[in-house]
Scaffold this motif. Structure first.
Motif, mmCIF file in Angstrom:
data_model
loop_
_atom_site.group_PDB
_atom_site.id
_atom_site.type_symbol
_atom_site.label_atom_id
_atom_site.label_comp_id
_atom_site.label_asym_id
_atom_site.label_seq_id
_atom_site.Cartn_x
_atom_site.Cartn_y
_atom_site.Cartn_z
ATOM 1 N N UNK A 1 0.859 -1.177 0.000
ATOM 2 C CA UNK A 1 0.000 0.000 0.000
ATOM 3 C C UNK A 1 0.904 1.239 0.000
ATOM 4 N N UNK A 2 1.149 1.771 -1.188
ATOM 5 C CA UNK A 2 2.168 2.799 -1.365
ATOM 6 C C UNK A 2 1.964 4.014 -0.456
ATOM 7 N N UNK A 3 3.043 4.409 0.222
ATOM 8 C CA UNK A 3 3.004 5.620 1.036
ATOM 9 C C UNK A 3 2.392 5.427 2.413
ATOM 10 N N UNK A 4 2.034 4.186 2.750
ATOM 11 C CA UNK A 4 1.399 3.930 4.047
ATOM 12 C C UNK A 4 2.341 3.185 4.989
ATOM 13 N N UNK B 1 5.132 27.580 15.433
ATOM 14 C CA UNK B 1 4.481 28.030 16.667
ATOM 15 C C UNK B 1 3.033 27.576 16.764
ATOM 16 N N UNK B 2 2.478 26.997 15.692
ATOM 17 C CA UNK B 2 1.091 26.528 15.719
ATOM 18 C C UNK B 2 0.969 25.006 15.692
ATOM 19 N N UNK B 3 2.079 24.316 15.806
ATOM 20 C CA UNK B 3 2.026 22.850 15.780
ATOM 21 C C UNK B 3 2.002 22.262 14.383
ATOM 22 N N UNK B 4 2.258 23.092 13.384
ATOM 23 C CA UNK B 4 2.366 22.544 12.032
ATOM 24 C C UNK B 4 3.661 21.751 11.918
ATOM 25 N N UNK B 5 3.580 20.696 11.120
ATOM 26 C CA UNK B 5 4.685 19.744 11.041
ATOM 27 C C UNK B 5 5.175 19.613 9.603
ATOM 28 N N UNK B 6 6.494 19.675 9.454
ATOM 29 C CA UNK B 6 7.114 19.376 8.165
ATOM 30 C C UNK B 6 7.929 18.108 8.360
ATOM 31 N N UNK B 7 7.646 17.098 7.536
ATOM 32 C CA UNK B 7 8.383 15.836 7.630
ATOM 33 C C UNK B 7 9.486 15.763 6.598
ATOM 34 N N UNK B 8 9.952 14.552 6.348
ATOM 35 C CA UNK B 8 11.042 14.350 5.384
ATOM 36 C C UNK B 8 10.548 14.438 3.938
ATOM 37 N N UNK B 9 9.217 14.433 3.762
ATOM 38 C CA UNK B 9 8.681 14.600 2.411
ATOM 39 C C UNK B 9 7.971 13.375 1.858
ATOM 40 N N UNK B 10 7.821 12.345 2.685
ATOM 41 C CA UNK B 10 7.133 11.132 2.230
ATOM 42 C C UNK B 10 5.634 11.160 2.490
ATOM 43 N N UNK B 11 5.193 12.029 3.368
ATOM 44 C CA UNK B 11 3.766 12.124 3.693
ATOM 45 C C UNK B 11 3.220 10.947 4.495
ATOM 46 N N UNK B 12 4.108 10.103 5.004
ATOM 47 C CA UNK B 12 3.657 8.875 5.703
ATOM 48 C C UNK B 12 2.784 9.180 6.916
ATOM 49 N N UNK B 13 3.218 10.143 7.731
ATOM 50 C CA UNK B 13 2.437 10.420 8.948
ATOM 51 C C UNK B 13 1.183 11.233 8.640
ATOM 52 N N UNK B 14 1.214 12.046 7.587
ATOM 53 C CA UNK B 14 -0.031 12.720 7.181
ATOM 54 C C UNK B 14 -1.085 11.666 6.848
ATOM 55 N N UNK B 15 -0.690 10.643 6.086
ATOM 56 C CA UNK B 15 -1.653 9.592 5.718
ATOM 57 C C UNK B 15 -2.105 8.805 6.947
ATOM 58 N N UNK B 16 -1.157 8.506 7.854
ATOM 59 C CA UNK B 16 -1.506 7.717 9.050
ATOM 60 C C UNK B 16 -2.461 8.479 9.955
ATOM 61 N N UNK B 17 -2.229 9.780 10.104
ATOM 62 C CA UNK B 17 -2.980 10.549 11.109
ATOM 63 C C UNK B 17 -4.274 11.153 10.580
ATOM 64 N N UNK B 18 -4.380 11.251 9.261
ATOM 65 C CA UNK B 18 -5.537 11.939 8.666
ATOM 66 C C UNK B 18 -6.882 11.420 9.183
#
Ligand SMILES: Nc1ncnc2c1ncn2[C@@H]1O[C@H](COP(=O)(O)OP(=O)(O)O)[C@@H](O)[C@H]1O
Ligand SMILES: [Mg+2]
Length: 195
Positions: A82-85, A132-149
């Motif tokens: 499952x690509x990107x997950x 300062x608002x809790x925004x997150x920049x990752x390494x660029x794979x989007x893995x945690x965006x997909x996990x947490x969405x």
């Protein structure tokens, strides 16, 4: 001048990679001290962490402290089809490990050790930069965006907590529609809380 996401990743990754081994070591211990103060930790039983790479804060002392507390620790594994997950597998001191495509250590895939994300209490995420608002920049794979969405803004499911060195904080990040913000970030010096 506004820096691009790629420029920010490069600058902050260089910054954290240039921390001395003494600073890295103490940061890992301070992270445990902060976790002892974390409201969520008492009731959390299933906790996802990650193995440190690329100058990230040392998670080893935290993992060992959680084991001592009788908590179950899980690590992300790149999903085989499952690509990107991500999958999350139970992690014990004798878990067989392999290197994934990013040369990050992950548990060897074993179906009996998989936990459904819904059953995790906390997901501690790595990050490259936070603002300062809790925004997150990752390494660029989007893995945690997909996990947490699916869990963002939900009272159920895992709660996300970002881990970082203090030097990974920036004033503001260029945010994209799919970026999932973090309700809490723990650094060696403090717990940031946006709930
Ligand atoms: N929930 C999602 N569904 C589908 N694609 C996503 C999702 N979240 C992120 N992505 C994709 O992942 C890629 C990397 O995301 P990005 O936010 O830049 O990475 P990171 O969060 O690791 O910094 C982007 O191309 C983005 O479109
Ligand atoms: Mg993102």
């Amino acid at each position: 001048m506004t820096l691009s996401r790629q420029d920010l990743r490069k600058i902050i990754r260089q910054k954290r990679n240039s921390l001395s081994s003494d600073v890295q070591y103490l940061a890992g211990l301070d992270l445990v001290t902060q976790f002892k103060q974390l409201a969520e930790i008492t009731s959390a039983q299933h906790i996802a962490l990650y193995i440190t790479a690329d100058g990230e804060i040392d998670t080893k002392p935290l993992i060992e402290w959680l084991w001592q507390q009788g908590k179950e620790v899980y690590l992300p594994v790149i999903h085989p089809f499952s690509h990107g997950h991500l999958l999350f597998l139970r992690y014990a001191s004798n878990t067989p490990m392999v290197l994934n495509q990013y040369a990050i250590a992950e548990p060897k895939l074993d179906q009996t050790q998989i936990i459904p994300v819904a059953q995790l209490d906390l997901i501690c995420t790595p990050l490259v930069a936070f603002d300062a608002n809790g925004h997150r920049l990752g390494m660029g794979g989007g893995y945690y965006d997909r996990t947490l969405e699916p869990w963002f803004d939900s009272k159920q499911g895992p709660k996300a907590i970002g881990l970082a060195h203090d030097c990974q904080q920036v004033d503001s990040l260029p945010i994209e529609s799919w970026d999932v913000p973090l309700p809490k970030i723990v650094t060696p010096s403090q717990i940031w809380d946006w709930e």
